[in-house]
Design a protein around this motif. Structure first.
Motif, short mmCIF file in Angstrom:
data_model
loop_
_atom_site.label_atom_id
_atom_site.label_comp_id
_atom_site.label_asym_id
_atom_site.label_seq_id
_atom_site.Cartn_x
_atom_site.Cartn_y
_atom_site.Cartn_z
N LEU A 435 0.83 -1.20 0.00
CA LEU A 435 0.00 0.00 0.00
C LEU A 435 0.87 1.25 0.00
CD1 LEU A 435 -2.82 1.31 0.21
CD2 LEU A 435 -2.62 1.11 2.70
N LEU A 436 1.91 1.28 0.83
CA LEU A 436 2.78 2.45 0.90
C LEU A 436 3.44 2.72 -0.45
CD1 LEU A 436 4.46 1.89 4.38
CD2 LEU A 436 2.75 3.61 3.79
N ARG A 437 3.93 1.70 -1.10
CA ARG A 437 4.62 1.90 -2.38
C ARG A 437 3.64 2.32 -3.48
NH1 ARG A 437 7.62 -2.75 -0.33
NH2 ARG A 437 9.74 -2.03 0.16
N ALA A 438 2.42 1.76 -3.45
CA ALA A 438 1.44 2.13 -4.47
C ALA A 438 1.00 3.58 -4.32
CB ALA A 438 0.23 1.20 -4.39
N VAL A 439 0.80 4.04 -3.09
CA VAL A 439 0.31 5.40 -2.87
C VAL A 439 1.41 6.42 -3.16
CG1 VAL A 439 -0.59 6.98 -1.12
CG2 VAL A 439 -1.42 4.64 -1.22
N ARG A 440 2.65 6.04 -2.94
CA ARG A 440 3.74 6.98 -3.19
C ARG A 440 3.77 7.44 -4.64
NH1 ARG A 440 10.20 5.76 -3.40
NH2 ARG A 440 10.80 7.89 -4.01
N THR A 441 3.47 6.55 -5.57
CA THR A 441 3.58 6.88 -7.00
C THR A 441 2.25 7.03 -7.71
OG1 THR A 441 3.73 4.51 -7.52
CG2 THR A 441 5.80 5.70 -7.15
N GLY A 442 1.15 6.72 -7.04
CA GLY A 442 -0.15 6.74 -7.71
C GLY A 442 -1.07 7.82 -7.18
N GLY A 443 -1.87 8.40 -8.07
CA GLY A 443 -2.84 9.40 -7.65
C GLY A 443 -4.10 8.79 -7.08
N LEU A 444 -4.44 7.56 -7.49
CA LEU A 444 -5.62 6.86 -6.97
C LEU A 444 -5.26 5.42 -6.70
CD1 LEU A 444 -8.69 6.72 -6.37
CD2 LEU A 444 -9.02 6.12 -8.79
N VAL A 445 -5.56 4.95 -5.51
CA VAL A 445 -5.29 3.57 -5.10
C VAL A 445 -6.52 3.04 -4.41
CG1 VAL A 445 -3.88 2.06 -3.66
CG2 VAL A 445 -2.81 3.97 -4.88
N LEU A 446 -6.89 1.79 -4.70
CA LEU A 446 -8.00 1.11 -4.03
C LEU A 446 -7.43 0.12 -3.02
CD1 LEU A 446 -10.28 0.39 -7.12
CD2 LEU A 446 -10.18 2.45 -5.71
N HIS A 447 -7.95 0.16 -1.81
CA HIS A 447 -7.46 -0.70 -0.72
C HIS A 447 -8.65 -1.49 -0.17
CE1 HIS A 447 -5.91 -1.16 3.64
NE2 HIS A 447 -5.25 -2.01 2.87
N THR A 448 -8.61 -2.79 -0.28
CA THR A 448 -9.73 -3.63 0.15
C THR A 448 -9.34 -4.43 1.38
OG1 THR A 448 -9.07 -5.43 -1.32
CG2 THR A 448 -10.60 -3.81 -2.20
N GLY A 449 -10.31 -4.65 2.25
CA GLY A 449 -10.08 -5.43 3.45
C GLY A 449 -11.16 -5.20 4.47
N GLY A 450 -11.14 -6.02 5.53
CA GLY A 450 -12.13 -5.90 6.59
C GLY A 450 -11.76 -4.84 7.60
N GLU A 451 -12.41 -4.92 8.77
CA GLU A 451 -12.21 -3.91 9.80
C GLU A 451 -10.76 -3.83 10.24
OE1 GLU A 451 -13.42 -0.93 12.56
OE2 GLU A 451 -14.45 -1.84 10.86
N ALA A 452 -10.08 -4.97 10.32
CA ALA A 452 -8.69 -4.98 10.80
C ALA A 452 -7.75 -4.29 9.84
CB ALA A 452 -8.24 -6.41 11.05
N SER A 453 -8.12 -4.16 8.58
CA SER A 453 -7.23 -3.53 7.61
C SER A 453 -7.05 -2.04 7.85
CB SER A 453 -7.76 -3.76 6.19
OG SER A 453 -8.99 -3.07 5.99
N SER A 454 -7.84 -1.46 8.75
CA SER A 454 -7.69 -0.03 9.04
C SER A 454 -6.32 0.29 9.63
CB SER A 454 -8.80 0.44 9.99
OG SER A 454 -8.72 -0.24 11.23
N VAL A 455 -5.63 -0.71 10.20
CA VAL A 455 -4.29 -0.44 10.73
C VAL A 455 -3.33 -0.09 9.60
CG1 VAL A 455 -4.67 -1.92 12.73
CG2 VAL A 455 -3.65 -2.88 10.68
N GLU A 456 -3.58 -0.63 8.41
CA GLU A 456 -2.72 -0.30 7.27
C GLU A 456 -2.98 1.13 6.81
OE1 GLU A 456 -2.18 -4.80 5.45
OE2 GLU A 456 -3.54 -3.40 4.45
N ALA A 457 -4.24 1.56 6.84
CA ALA A 457 -4.54 2.95 6.51
C ALA A 457 -3.92 3.89 7.53
CB ALA A 457 -6.05 3.15 6.44
N ALA A 458 -3.89 3.49 8.80
CA ALA A 458 -3.25 4.31 9.83
C ALA A 458 -1.75 4.41 9.57
CB ALA A 458 -3.52 3.72 11.21
N THR A 459 -1.13 3.31 9.20
CA THR A 459 0.30 3.34 8.86
C THR A 459 0.55 4.28 7.69
OG1 THR A 459 0.58 1.07 9.64
CG2 THR A 459 2.25 1.92 8.13
N LEU A 460 -0.32 4.25 6.71
CA LEU A 460 -0.17 5.14 5.55
C LEU A 460 -0.24 6.60 5.97
CD1 LEU A 460 -0.09 5.75 2.52
CD2 LEU A 460 -2.57 5.40 2.47
#
Length: 852
Positions: A435-460
């Motif tokens: 996710l970090l590498r995709a967002v660094r170079t992309g203007g739009l990124v889709l991130h799929t996952g359940g409730e626990a995946s919010s920790v990855e959004a927090a890291t971002l």
């Protein structure tokens, strides 16, 4: 003629007495009796002694007579399968999330207008002396200002979209359409020719509306209302419709209604047979089924009902067939009339947008004269297309969304601290690093996952802030905002104690915002969870300016990265406004669980973007923990599994009929769950498939009120202390509590904020909220959830519905189970109802598909 859809609903059925099921969600058949102490696998039926050693357990308790009394007094409210929202037999997407009597998603509507918890068809009559801005007024005003600024910027750019180019496209038309819809007038073209604005310096965010919020919207002029009331009386229609008609048709509403009585269909809740009766009374012998005005209004009404069901457009054959079912003699002529009057638009979309355009027909061999050669060269091979019809507001929104998505993807993202970003990506693991590498170079990124995946959004967000970017997150509702703020708070912030790199204040807790002003926020537990400095806002608050970083001089959001959680809840209009609000070079991450119910409004934005594959897609590999996570994850892939639940995380309560279902639901909320699980009644939410029927939200809420907060309902059926579900706008539901009622209106406390709902709006915008539908619950979670599945709910169940309802529980899930094998069958076989949209076809010619 009544517009309250309390008449028998064709989508609801009488209760069918059926035996109960065994004690696991997938058990299906069984004797219907309560298992002693639980079933194999640990998730079993709650039986004697199961709720803490007492005799009055969740299954066998003899008390809770109030629940039974409520059922007896309520009776069956309709006939047909209880359906959530606008889709008969499907997942149901209503204007507010769950409507009654609305059409199936796969077909245009035939019968009653879908009931919306929010006001439909325009403004309602309010207190003209009110000076405070309402939440809805502030949001609409901010949207108008933002669209004006963006439109001025777009008007200077006529060329195709280039990398990093300014916004271009349909913003001016979209602004005109939105304004026209808000005022009830015919949309008209608008031309902007203002000079290009100067480079945008950061400016303070707009002034926040004063609290408590006033939920009223501007009322039409009294003289216009009186004139409409007179016309309604002549046609035998209720004069209580006058404010809505005046708001929908404008100041000249009385004249327009007299000339075209079928314009009454523009008021939410009015059905075709009612409009026909009004027209006969008003026109007399001049009223005929083949009246051009009738066919035109019926066409618009069917398209509106299709939008309630989630479609942005309808295929021409489906619309023609629906008009035929409404006894329109010449459906084709009716559609042509609506198009000629600019009340509908026609589109021809390629069946395969990615297929190459066919070459022109070659000249036949031996052709002689030059005239024949010219004719051959001018006749290209026809490309297979489908003909679609839609309302202007949704068509323009979808086109604007496609152009905005293309702009984001083609733009060069703002420079960041590459070294910091690389260090974070190297230290992260699995899908978080991706996710970090995709967002660094992309203007739009889709991130799929359940409730626990919010920790990855927090890291971002932490990484982006460390790289010097202004990063924010937005959620569907206040509950999601506070939960994500708690995730950010638990995972740590940047070196200065913030996440956004500047003082942020949109999380719901009190504190200075980006503009340095104190921002009111959530009180109590929710405010403490929000963490004070976390840059998290609700999406509605972000777009209206009530929350978030504010906007720059050009009207764009003053940020570099926006992470939108609960992305499946985005409808096409909200998504269009969102992408238009982002500045050039900004990054957008749409994150969410693709297994949940789609948006309450028209469109399936997140699913369409996933299917189009025009940008990077990162699937989180962080599993949701515990028995509840295991159960919901299995549902997501079509399997209803038995799960080990040593802490009674999952409990199945089999029931035989509707009365028992209500009785058990009340008993679970009021007694068993607080005593056995330790979750109080105020933190337990009941979810059921629909509002009507013998076990709909109305009956359940009546029984729960009688048990938990009995009272006479002194103000519109509500008493202080009642739990409510308040809908400030279609598709948005806030749960809260009644504080008091006075001449000003009904005072609520929702997500820690004071809200005043004027008395004219209470009936339309407020329901009791101990029991809600799955669409109303989407985007929120509770410590304990009781899902009620009566026997007549089988036709309403689908995999997305079950996935959404079961996934609202954090610690404990009780299932009041009366649908036998229908539950497992729905999870395994019944997918989401299809929606007809144009977004994939609009994106295809603008962007190449990706493989990631």
């Amino acid at each position: 003629m009544s517009t309250e859809p309390e008449t028998p609903d064709p989508t609801e059925t009488p209760t069918v007495t059926e035996p109960g099921t065994t004690g696991t969600p997938g058990g299906g058949g069984g004797t219907g009796g309560a298992s002693e102490g639980g079933s194999a696998g640990g998730s079993g039926a709650e039986g004697d002694g199961d709720a803490g050693g007492g005799d009055d357990t969740a299954v066998e308790g003899a008390g809770a007579s109030a629940g039974g009394a409520a059922v007896e007094g309520a009776g069956a409210e309709g006939e047909g399968a209880a359906v959530e929202g606008a889709a008969a037999g499907g997942e149901g997407e209503g204007a507010e999330g769950e409507s009654e009597g609305a059409p199936a998603e796969s077909d245009p509507p035939e019968g009653a207008v879908a009931e919306s918890d929010a006001a439909e068809g325009g403004a309602t009559e309010g207190d003209g002396s009110a000076k405070q801005l309402s939440e809805a007024e502030a949001e609409l005003a901010a949207q108008r200002v933002e669209r004006e600024r963006i439109a001025r910027r777009k008007a200077e750019k006529q060329a195709a979209i280039d990398s990093g180019a300014k916004l271009s496209g349909k913003a001016a038309d979209l602004l005109a359409a939105v304004r026209a819809v808000e005022s009830g007038r015919q949309p008209s073209a608008t031309v902007f020719a203002d000079p290009e604005p100067a480079p945008r310096p950061a400016v303070p965010a707009p002034v926040r509306p004063a609290r408590p919020e006033q939920a009223a919207v501007a009322a039409p002029a009294p003289a216009a209302v009186d004139s409409v009331r007179q016309v309604l009386g002549e046609g035998g229609a209720p004069d209580t419709l006058a404010p809505q008609v005046a708001a929908a048709l404008g100041e000249d509403a009385a004249r327009r209604l007299r000339e075209d009585p079928w314009l009454l269909l523009r008021v939410g809740g009015v059905r075709p047979e009612q409009a026909d009766g009004f027209a006969r009374a008003l026109l007399g012998a001049a009223c005929a089924p083949d009246d051009e005005r009738r066919g035109r209004s019926f066409t618009g009404w069917l398209l509106e009902q299709a939008a309630v069901a989630g479609h942005t457009v309808l295929e021409m054959p489906a619309l023609i067939a629906a008009l035929g079912r409404q006894a329109v003699p010449d459906p084709e002529a009716a559609v042509q009339s609506a198009v000629a009057e600019a009340e509908a638009l026609v589109f021809e979309d390629a069946l395969d947008p990615t297929a190459p355009v066919p070459e022109p027909r070659a000249q036949p061999s031996g052709a002689g004269d030059a005239e024949h050669t010219d004719d051959a060269e001018e006749e290209p091979v026809e490309r297979p297309v489908r003909v679609l019809v839609g309302l202007e507001r949704y068509a323009l929104a979808e086109e604007s969304l496609a152009e905005g998505v293309a702009r984001l993807i083609n733009s060069v993202p703002k420079e960041d601290g590459s070294a910091e970003w690389e260090r974070a990506a190297d230290s992260a693991r699995g899908s978080a690093a991706e996710l970090l590498r995709a967002v660094r170079t992309g203007g739009l990124v889709l991130h799929t996952g359940g409730e626990a995946s919010s920790v990855e959004a927090a890291t971002l967000l932490r990484t982006a802030a460390g790289a010097g970017l202004r990063a924010w997150a937005a959620t569907h509702g206040a509950d999601g905002r506070d939960r994500f703020a708690a995730v950010l708070d638990a995972s740590g912030g940047t070196e200065d104690g913030t996440i956004g790199g500047r003082g942020a204040g949109g999380s719901g807790a009190e504190g200075p915002g980006a503009d340095g002003a104190e921002r009111p926020g959530a009180d109590g537990a929710e405010g403490s969870r929000a963490g004070g400095l976390a840059p998290v806002a609700t999406l509605a608050g972000l777009l209206s300016g009530a929350e978030g970083p504010g906007r720059d001089a050009e009207g764009a959001l003053d940020l570099d990265l926006l992470v939108v959680l609960d992305a499946p809840q985005l409808d096409v209009e909200e998504a269009a406004l969102l992408v238009e609000s982002l500045p050039d070079g900004a990054r957008l991450v749409l994150a969410g669980d693709p297994g949940v119910l789609w948006s309450a409004g028209p469109g399936r934005v997140f699913a369409d973007l996933l299917a189009a594959r025009v940008c990077p897609q990162i699937a989180s590999r962080v599993p949701d923990p515990g028995p509840l996570g295991e159960l919901v994850s299995g549902i997501g892939v079509g399997e209803l599994n038995q799960v080990e639940a040593p802490g009674k995380e999952v409990v199945i309560v089999p029931v035989r009929d509707a009365g028992e279902a209500v009785h058990r639901a009340v008993q679970l909320v009021a007694d068993s769950v607080p005593r056995a699980i330790g979750v109080p009644a105020e933190q337990t939410q009941v979810i059921t498939p629909g509002h009507g029927g013998a076990v709909g939200t109305r009956v359940l809420n009546a029984a729960l009120k009688e048990r938990l907060n009995p009272g006479p309902g002194r103000f519109g059926g509500f008493d202080p202390g009642d739990r409510v579900a308040y809908s400030p706008a279609p598709g948005r539901t806030l749960t809260g509590q009644v504080v008091r009622a006075d001449a000003e209106g009904l005072h609520l406390r929702c997500a820690g904020a004071a809200v005043v709902v004027p008395k004219e709006r209470v009936e339309q915008a407020v329901r009791h909220g101990w029991a809600v539908t799955a669409h109303q619950a989407a985007g929120a979670r509770w410590p304990a959830v009781v899902v009620v599945l009566p026997g007549d709910a089988a036709q309403a169940l689908s995999r997305p519905w079950v996935y959404t309802a079961f996934g609202r529980a954090e610690r404990h899930l009780s299932v009041v189970h009366g649908v036998e094998q229908a539950l497992a069958r729905a999870v395994a076989e019944v997918q989401a109802k299809p929606r007809t949209t144009r977004l994939p076809a609009l994106l295809a010619p603008q962007l190449p598909t990706t493989t990631g």
